[in-house]
Design an enzyme around this catalytic site. Structure first.
Site, PDB file in Angstrom:
ATOM      1  N   GLU A  16       0.840  -1.208   0.000  1.00  0.00           N
ATOM      2  CA  GLU A  16       0.000   0.000   0.000  1.00  0.00           C
ATOM      3  C   GLU A  16       0.871   1.253   0.000  1.00  0.00           C
ATOM      4  OE1 GLU A  16      -3.569  -1.867   2.858  1.00  0.00           O
ATOM      5  OE2 GLU A  16      -1.913  -0.731   3.721  1.00  0.00           O
ATOM      6  N   ASP A 197     -12.491  -4.827  -0.849  1.00  0.00           N
ATOM      7  CA  ASP A 197     -13.435  -5.949  -0.834  1.00  0.00           C
ATOM      8  C   ASP A 197     -14.775  -5.515  -0.238  1.00  0.00           C
ATOM      9  OD1 ASP A 197     -11.259  -6.210   1.510  1.00  0.00           O
ATOM     10  OD2 ASP A 197     -13.217  -6.737   2.325  1.00  0.00           O
TER      11      ASP A 197
HETATM   12  N1  SAH Z   1      -4.454 -11.367   2.651  1.00  0.00           N
HETATM   13  C1  SAH Z   1      -3.614 -10.220   2.799  1.00  0.00           C
HETATM   14  C2  SAH Z   1      -3.561  -9.843   4.251  1.00  0.00           C
HETATM   15  C3  SAH Z   1      -3.714  -8.392   4.510  1.00  0.00           C
HETATM   16  S1  SAH Z   1      -4.665  -8.040   5.932  1.00  0.00           S
HETATM   17  C4  SAH Z   1      -2.277 -10.536   2.167  1.00  0.00           C
HETATM   18  O1  SAH Z   1      -2.147 -11.641   1.725  1.00  0.00           O
HETATM   19  O2  SAH Z   1      -1.391  -9.675   2.066  1.00  0.00           O
HETATM   20  C5  SAH Z   1      -5.692  -6.790   5.361  1.00  0.00           C
HETATM   21  C6  SAH Z   1      -5.174  -5.384   5.440  1.00  0.00           C
HETATM   22  O3  SAH Z   1      -6.056  -4.574   4.684  1.00  0.00           O
HETATM   23  C7  SAH Z   1      -5.195  -4.782   6.836  1.00  0.00           C
HETATM   24  O4  SAH Z   1      -4.150  -3.873   6.985  1.00  0.00           O
HETATM   25  C8  SAH Z   1      -6.584  -4.115   6.923  1.00  0.00           C
HETATM   26  O5  SAH Z   1      -6.530  -2.849   7.552  1.00  0.00           O
HETATM   27  C9  SAH Z   1      -7.038  -3.938   5.490  1.00  0.00           C
HETATM   28  N2  SAH Z   1      -8.318  -4.571   5.110  1.00  0.00           N
HETATM   29  C10 SAH Z   1      -8.763  -4.660   3.834  1.00  0.00           C
HETATM   30  N3  SAH Z   1      -9.965  -5.277   3.786  1.00  0.00           N
HETATM   31  C11 SAH Z   1     -10.314  -5.589   5.058  1.00  0.00           C
HETATM   32  C12 SAH Z   1     -11.436  -6.251   5.648  1.00  0.00           C
HETATM   33  N4  SAH Z   1     -12.450  -6.733   4.913  1.00  0.00           N
HETATM   34  N5  SAH Z   1     -11.456  -6.418   6.984  1.00  0.00           N
HETATM   35  C13 SAH Z   1     -10.443  -5.960   7.742  1.00  0.00           C
HETATM   36  N6  SAH Z   1      -9.345  -5.343   7.242  1.00  0.00           N
HETATM   37  C14 SAH Z   1      -9.264  -5.137   5.911  1.00  0.00           C
END
Ligand code: SAH
Length: 236
Positions: A16, A197
């Site tokens: 990001e 999402d």
């Molecule tokens: N699956 C991702 C993990 C990232 S965690 C990877 O493989 O890299 C998600 C990050 O995006 C967090 O920093 C959070 O703040 C944000 N985020 C985006 N969508 C989210 C959701 N539905 N619920 C909670 N956090 C979310």
């Protein structure tokens, strides 16, 4: 007396942050903390959550966000914090993927349940955002929304109930921690969240997140730079 504003950006994930680091030509600080990764671009400090030693992934979530925010304020003289990152949107918001929101009027927690007098209120957060946020959103042509944070990318039924009861429409994993630390120090926080999402669809948030991260990150960069321009801290 002129009080100098010292702005820091907190961006949880490297993916990001990269566009902003490149655009501002940010340099890694020679001295790095154990938790978080710090960069500097002119007068602006930029902190990411850094990489977890055990797993190598970005330290998303509330603990690193709280630790880094406190360190930025206590040890680096930061007087204003800007958080830019991604979020899930509730379907009722009818948000587009990569749509950007400024958070106002409040940030809640939906997974910090303490059913005891006053502790319940403490856990819920309900941190007020600065009154200058709605006019800023208007200038930037963005919608505002109430944010709720928790330490899970997915959610339980109870999380969703609390999320909706508080009027939240966007969901992340850092906002409430940053807001709590800033509130303790009486430091203003501006929170920019870009949708990766629609989290209450049957399609898992994690899959949508991975598919949409690159597009959302471009929007994080573009809107962050426009905000800095608005504040007279970036010209291009
Ligand atoms: N699956 C991702 C993990 C990232 S965690 C990877 O493989 O890299 C998600 C990050 O995006 C967090 O920093 C959070 O703040 C944000 N985020 C985006 N969508 C989210 C959701 N539905 N619920 C909670 N956090 C979310």
């Amino acid at each position: 007396m002129v009080i100098k504003i010292m702005l820091a950006l907190y961006i949880a994930m490297e993916a990001e942050a990269q566009g902003i680091l490149d655009a501002l030509d940010a340099q890694l600080l020679p001295q790095q903390p154990i938790i978080g990764t710090y960069y500097q671009a002119g007068d602006i400090l930029i902190a990411t959550s850094g990489k977890d030693l055990a797993t190598g992934v970005d330290c998303v979530g509330t603990e690193p966000a709280g630790i880094v925010a406190n360190d930025l304020i206590v040890h680096h003289g930061v007087t204003q914090l800007f958080n830019a990152g991604t979020c899930g949107a509730h379907s009722s918001l009818e948000a587009q993927i990569a749509e950007a929101f400024l958070v106002s009027p409040t940030i809640f927690s939906h997974d910090h349940r303490i059913p005891l007098p006053r502790f319940e209120e403490f856990g819920m957060g309900a941190h007020p955002m600065p009154e200058v946020v709605p006019p800023l959103a208007k200038k930037l042509g963005l919608r505002t929304a109430i944010l709720s944070s928790g330490n899970s990318l997915d959610h339980t039924e109870r999380d969703l109930e609390i999320f909706l009861a508080n009027g939240a429409r966007i969901k992340d994993m850092e906002g409430s921690a940053l807001a709590w630390v800033c509130r303790q120090h009486d430091i203003p926080l501006t929170c920019l969240k870009v949708v990766t999402d629609i989290f209450d669809l049957p399609h898992p948030a994690a899959e949508q997140f991975n598919a949409n991260l690159a597009q959302a990150a471009e929007s994080v960069t573009a809107v962050t730079l426009r905000t800095l321009q608005e504040w007279g801290l970036f010209d291009n």
